[in-house]
Motif scaffolding. Structure first.
Motif, PDB file in Angstrom:
ATOM      1  N   ILE A  71       0.846  -1.188   0.000  1.00 57.74           N
ATOM      2  CA  ILE A  71       0.000   0.000   0.000  1.00 57.74           C
ATOM      3  C   ILE A  71       0.887   1.245   0.000  1.00 57.74           C
ATOM      4  O   ILE A  71       1.845   1.345   0.773  1.00 57.74           O
ATOM      5  CB  ILE A  71      -0.925   0.033   1.221  1.00 57.74           C
ATOM      6  N   VAL A  72       0.579   2.188  -0.896  1.00 54.32           N
ATOM      7  CA  VAL A  72       1.316   3.451  -0.949  1.00 54.32           C
ATOM      8  C   VAL A  72       0.892   4.318   0.232  1.00 54.32           C
ATOM      9  O   VAL A  72      -0.304   4.546   0.454  1.00 54.32           O
ATOM     10  CB  VAL A  72       1.047   4.195  -2.271  1.00 54.32           C
ATOM     11  N   SER A  73       1.887   4.807   1.000  1.00 50.08           N
ATOM     12  CA  SER A  73       1.618   5.631   2.180  1.00 50.08           C
ATOM     13  C   SER A  73       2.492   6.879   2.143  1.00 50.08           C
ATOM     14  O   SER A  73       3.591   6.853   1.575  1.00 50.08           O
ATOM     15  CB  SER A  73       1.915   4.850   3.469  1.00 50.08           C
ATOM     16  N   PRO A  74       2.024   7.957   2.762  1.00 52.61           N
ATOM     17  CA  PRO A  74       2.883   9.145   2.838  1.00 52.61           C
ATOM     18  C   PRO A  74       4.008   8.911   3.837  1.00 52.61           C
ATOM     19  O   PRO A  74       3.832   8.190   4.837  1.00 52.61           O
ATOM     20  CB  PRO A  74       1.927  10.244   3.316  1.00 52.61           C
ATOM     21  N   ARG A  75       5.148   9.480   3.607  1.00 54.01           N
ATOM     22  CA  ARG A  75       6.236   9.363   4.571  1.00 54.01           C
ATOM     23  C   ARG A  75       5.922  10.206   5.808  1.00 54.01           C
ATOM     24  O   ARG A  75       5.224  11.233   5.717  1.00 54.01           O
ATOM     25  CB  ARG A  75       7.558   9.839   3.964  1.00 54.01           C
ATOM     26  N   PRO A  76       6.424   9.796   6.958  1.00 49.96           N
ATOM     27  CA  PRO A  76       6.191  10.588   8.174  1.00 49.96           C
ATOM     28  C   PRO A  76       6.722  12.002   8.006  1.00 49.96           C
ATOM     29  O   PRO A  76       7.717  12.216   7.301  1.00 49.96           O
ATOM     30  CB  PRO A  76       6.973   9.817   9.242  1.00 49.96           C
ATOM     31  N   PRO A  77       6.088  12.989   8.634  1.00 47.69           N
ATOM     32  CA  PRO A  77       6.546  14.388   8.520  1.00 47.69           C
ATOM     33  C   PRO A  77       8.023  14.519   8.895  1.00 47.69           C
ATOM     34  O   PRO A  77       8.478  13.954   9.889  1.00 47.69           O
ATOM     35  CB  PRO A  77       5.649  15.137   9.510  1.00 47.69           C
ATOM     36  N   GLY A  78       8.760  15.228   8.057  1.00 42.88           N
ATOM     37  CA  GLY A  78      10.182  15.439   8.299  1.00 42.88           C
ATOM     38  C   GLY A  78      11.075  14.377   7.690  1.00 42.88           C
ATOM     39  O   GLY A  78      12.303  14.533   7.689  1.00 42.88           O
ATOM     40  N   GLN A  79      10.479  13.287   7.205  1.00 47.18           N
ATOM     41  CA  GLN A  79      11.288  12.218   6.625  1.00 47.18           C
ATOM     42  C   GLN A  79      11.186  12.173   5.092  1.00 47.18           C
ATOM     43  O   GLN A  79      11.648  11.228   4.466  1.00 47.18           O
ATOM     44  CB  GLN A  79      10.863  10.865   7.207  1.00 47.18           C
ATOM     45  N   GLU A  80      10.595  13.195   4.510  1.00 43.46           N
ATOM     46  CA  GLU A  80      10.530  13.254   3.050  1.00 43.46           C
ATOM     47  C   GLU A  80      11.944  13.436   2.482  1.00 43.46           C
ATOM     48  O   GLU A  80      12.820  14.021   3.123  1.00 43.46           O
ATOM     49  CB  GLU A  80       9.641  14.416   2.590  1.00 43.46           C
ATOM     50  N   ASN A  81      12.124  12.917   1.282  1.00 46.64           N
ATOM     51  CA  ASN A  81      13.421  13.023   0.608  1.00 46.64           C
ATOM     52  C   ASN A  81      13.250  13.854  -0.660  1.00 46.64           C
ATOM     53  O   ASN A  81      12.806  13.333  -1.686  1.00 46.64           O
ATOM     54  CB  ASN A  81      13.974  11.637   0.268  1.00 46.64           C
ATOM     55  N   PRO A  82      13.618  15.147  -0.615  1.00 45.52           N
ATOM     56  CA  PRO A  82      13.406  15.999  -1.792  1.00 45.52           C
ATOM     57  C   PRO A  82      14.299  15.630  -2.969  1.00 45.52           C
ATOM     58  O   PRO A  82      14.061  16.065  -4.094  1.00 45.52           O
ATOM     59  CB  PRO A  82      13.742  17.409  -1.269  1.00 45.52           C
ATOM     60  N   LYS A  83      15.343  14.827  -2.743  1.00 48.97           N
ATOM     61  CA  LYS A  83      16.245  14.432  -3.826  1.00 48.97           C
ATOM     62  C   LYS A  83      15.667  13.307  -4.680  1.00 48.97           C
ATOM     63  O   LYS A  83      16.186  13.022  -5.757  1.00 48.97           O
ATOM     64  CB  LYS A  83      17.599  14.010  -3.259  1.00 48.97           C
ATOM     65  N   MET A  84      14.617  12.654  -4.190  1.00 52.40           N
ATOM     66  CA  MET A  84      13.968  11.579  -4.940  1.00 52.40           C
ATOM     67  C   MET A  84      12.623  12.053  -5.460  1.00 52.40           C
ATOM     68  O   MET A  84      11.833  12.628  -4.689  1.00 52.40           O
ATOM     69  CB  MET A  84      13.753  10.340  -4.049  1.00 52.40           C
ATOM     70  N   PRO A  85      12.310  11.851  -6.726  1.00 48.62           N
ATOM     71  CA  PRO A  85      10.975  12.199  -7.229  1.00 48.62           C
ATOM     72  C   PRO A  85       9.868  11.491  -6.450  1.00 48.62           C
ATOM     73  O   PRO A  85       8.758  12.002  -6.344  1.00 48.62           O
ATOM     74  CB  PRO A  85      11.018  11.743  -8.692  1.00 48.62           C
ATOM     75  N   THR A  86      10.176  10.283  -5.927  1.00 42.80           N
ATOM     76  CA  THR A  86       9.189   9.535  -5.129  1.00 42.80           C
ATOM     77  C   THR A  86       9.418   9.748  -3.638  1.00 42.80           C
ATOM     78  O   THR A  86       8.976   8.936  -2.825  1.00 42.80           O
ATOM     79  CB  THR A  86       9.290   8.036  -5.453  1.00 42.80           C
ATOM     80  N   GLY A  87      10.107  10.831  -3.284  1.00 40.54           N
ATOM     81  CA  GLY A  87      10.516  11.033  -1.896  1.00 40.54           C
ATOM     82  C   GLY A  87       9.415  11.382  -0.930  1.00 40.54           C
ATOM     83  O   GLY A  87       9.654  11.421   0.292  1.00 40.54           O
ATOM     84  N   ASP A  88       8.185  11.634  -1.411  1.00 41.75           N
ATOM     85  CA  ASP A  88       7.077  11.976  -0.502  1.00 41.75           C
ATOM     86  C   ASP A  88       6.295  10.747  -0.055  1.00 41.75           C
ATOM     87  O   ASP A  88       5.443  10.849   0.841  1.00 41.75           O
ATOM     88  CB  ASP A  88       6.114  12.954  -1.180  1.00 41.75           C
ATOM     89  N   ILE A  89       6.565   9.589  -0.691  1.00 37.19           N
ATOM     90  CA  ILE A  89       5.775   8.398  -0.374  1.00 37.19           C
ATOM     91  C   ILE A  89       6.687   7.211  -0.085  1.00 37.19           C
ATOM     92  O   ILE A  89       7.902   7.254  -0.319  1.00 37.19           O
ATOM     93  CB  ILE A  89       4.802   8.049  -1.522  1.00 37.19           C
ATOM     94  N   GLU A  90       6.100   6.158   0.403  1.00 37.78           N
ATOM     95  CA  GLU A  90       6.765   4.868   0.571  1.00 37.78           C
ATOM     96  C   GLU A  90       5.707   3.789   0.413  1.00 37.78           C
ATOM     97  O   GLU A  90       4.502   4.074   0.483  1.00 37.78           O
ATOM     98  CB  GLU A  90       7.443   4.771   1.939  1.00 37.78           C
ATOM     99  N   VAL A  91       6.140   2.577   0.176  1.00 42.62           N
ATOM    100  CA  VAL A  91       5.209   1.468  -0.011  1.00 42.62           C
ATOM    101  C   VAL A  91       5.391   0.490   1.142  1.00 42.62           C
ATOM    102  O   VAL A  91       6.495  -0.013   1.376  1.00 42.62           O
ATOM    103  CB  VAL A  91       5.456   0.760  -1.358  1.00 42.62           C
ATOM    104  N   LYS A  92       4.315   0.243   1.896  1.00 43.10           N
ATOM    105  CA  LYS A  92       4.347  -0.718   2.994  1.00 43.10           C
ATOM    106  C   LYS A  92       4.076  -2.107   2.425  1.00 43.10           C
ATOM    107  O   LYS A  92       2.979  -2.406   1.961  1.00 43.10           O
ATOM    108  CB  LYS A  92       3.304  -0.349   4.047  1.00 43.10           C
TER     109      LYS A  92
END
Length: 441
Positions: free
Chosen positions: A102-123
């Motif tokens: 499942i696609v989930s948002p990353r916890p606040p402060g753990q986003e990675n602006p260097k990755m185009p997919t840095g705002d999400i993660e897959v559980k």
């Protein structure tokens, strides 16, 4: 009111047909998305990804990579998914895996602006190891330095790098745009000519391929010259091909045993038409990320190229043009100059080497003089501009102060520049000074 509405619909349909559709990377395959396309808009969706393990961190998460990018995968820690945790935690880097989650948002402060997919993660919910990776000869990371020999030995692994992936896909896009320009916009026919043929005389040496009949061979054509003429005679007044060419000769900076060229042939055309065609072809197919190119391209005649650079394929980035100073020295009292200019085709040519004092020592100048003498029977004289602005040369005692200033301006000499000068019969002088120009560049 009906006609405008119908017209608008027709225009909309025409635009939809003519506009190129975005490529669908997930057609005909069992994944739902690539590793580079997931964004915040996909949060909550169940996705299936395939790729290589780029990183793995302490059994907590891993980064999955495919041709389009990276996605962070969260390894489940609960007991219900213990088999998934064990599977992903023990999988070596570069193993090929399938992950569903499942696609989930990353916890606040753990986003990675260097990755185009840095705002999400897959559980991850389920996973499968498709190919278990053994130890590789080098890591597939761009910041890891590898020797060229090692990269060539394991080219299939090196092709996983972002740069080589980009190069191959860029080449594919450029060739496709060239085909569009030639076929769709200008009515060319894309023809594939044979690569096994009889030997053709002239040009470079050709590779030979043995046939089943003893003593008989095919030849790999160095370029499809004969087929060009046959197609023109056959009524194809414009054709092209992305041709594979072979030359059985040693590698040089501008030659190699096999290469690809865009081979174009046209009937009823002149030089200006060919130039416009090639300019338009390159402008149309040029990658957007490389910026735009403008036409017409700068051009010079064959005679101008030889006169100014000493070669028919000059690299204009280097400057150092050959300058004709015959008229400037014609009124001087220098005997060897007058002797040279007295012949019907006498000339004086010079080449200015910026900051030449820093790169050319006395022994280097003597070596250049000896080479010009032995190869072209041409005497060379040097002129050096000192830090105080004066000239150091055997010529200076024959030139007044005004003439020296005019010579400096004619050759655009700066401090520490070195000028090499040759005088004599035109062909001999041009040969010698051209050789110097090419050697010094």
């Amino acid at each position: 009111m009906v006609l405008p509405r119908l017209l608008a619909r027709a225009l909309h349909r025409a635009a939809a047909v003519s506009a190129p559709a975005a490529p669908d990377f997930n057609s005909f395959v069992v994944r739902t998305n690539t590793c580079g396309e997931l964004r915040s808009a996909h949060v909550g969706q169940k996705v299936t990804l395939y790729g290589w393990i780029q990183y793995q961190r302490q059994g907590l998460f891993l980064v999955l990579r495919d041709f389009q990018g990276l996605t962070q995968i969260i390894i489940p820690q609960d007991e219900a998914h213990s088999h998934v945790k064990k599977l992903l935690s023990n999988a070596p880097v570069e193993s090929v895996v399938r992950v569903t989650g499942i696609v989930s948002p990353r916890p606040p402060g753990q986003e990675n602006p260097k990755m185009p997919t840095g705002d999400i993660e897959v559980k991850a919910e389920t996973a499968e190891i498709l190919n278990f990776c053994k130890k590789l000869p080098f890591e597939i990371k761009d910041f890891i330095k590898k020797s060229e020999a090692l990269r060539m030995q394991y080219r299939y692994l090196d092709l996983r790098s972002l740069q080589l992936q980009h190069n191959l896909r860029l080449r594919s896009r450029v060739v496709m745009r060239m085909r569009e320009y030639l076929c769709n916009l200008h009515g060319f026919v894309d023809v594939e000519t044979p690569t096994l043929f009889k030997r053709t005389p002239g040009g470079a040496k050709e590779f030979l391929v043995p046939s089943r009949e003893p003593g008989k061979f095919y030849s790999l054509p160095q370029s499809p010259q004969q087929f060009k003429q046959l197609l023109m005679v056959g009524g194809l007044d414009r054709y092209f091909q992305v041709a594979r060419c072979y030359r059985d000769e040693g590698s040089r900076p501008d030659r190699q045993p096999e290469f690809t060229q865009i081979d174009i042939e046209m009937s009823f055309v002149d030089q200006a038409g060919i130039q416009r065609l090639i300019e338009g072809l390159l402008q149309y197919s040029w990658p957007e990320e490389r910026g735009s190119i403008t036409t017409p391209f700068p051009s010079m005649t064959y005679e101008e190229a030889l006169a100014e650079y000493g070669t028919d394929k000059p690299d204009t980035r280097f400057g150092m043009k050959i300058v004709d100073i015959s008229d400037f020295l014609r009124l001087s009292d220098i005997q060897f100059v007058q002797n040279a200019l007295s012949s019907p085709r006498g000339t004086i040519r010079a080449i200015c080497i910026p900051q030449g004092v820093r790169y050319l020592k006395n022994k280097d100048l003597e070596s250049l003089k000896e080479s010009a003498k032995s190869q072209f029977n041409q005497e060379i004289m040097e002129i050096i501009r000192r830090p105080d602005g004066s000239l150091k040369s055997l010529l200076t005692k024959f030139l007044g102060e005004k003439q020296q200033l005019e010579l400096i301006q004619a050759l655009n000499m700066q401090v520490d520049d070195v000028v090499l000068l040759a005088a004599g019969e035109h062909k001999q002088v041009v040969g010698g000074i051209s050789w110097l120009a090419v050697a010094l560049r």
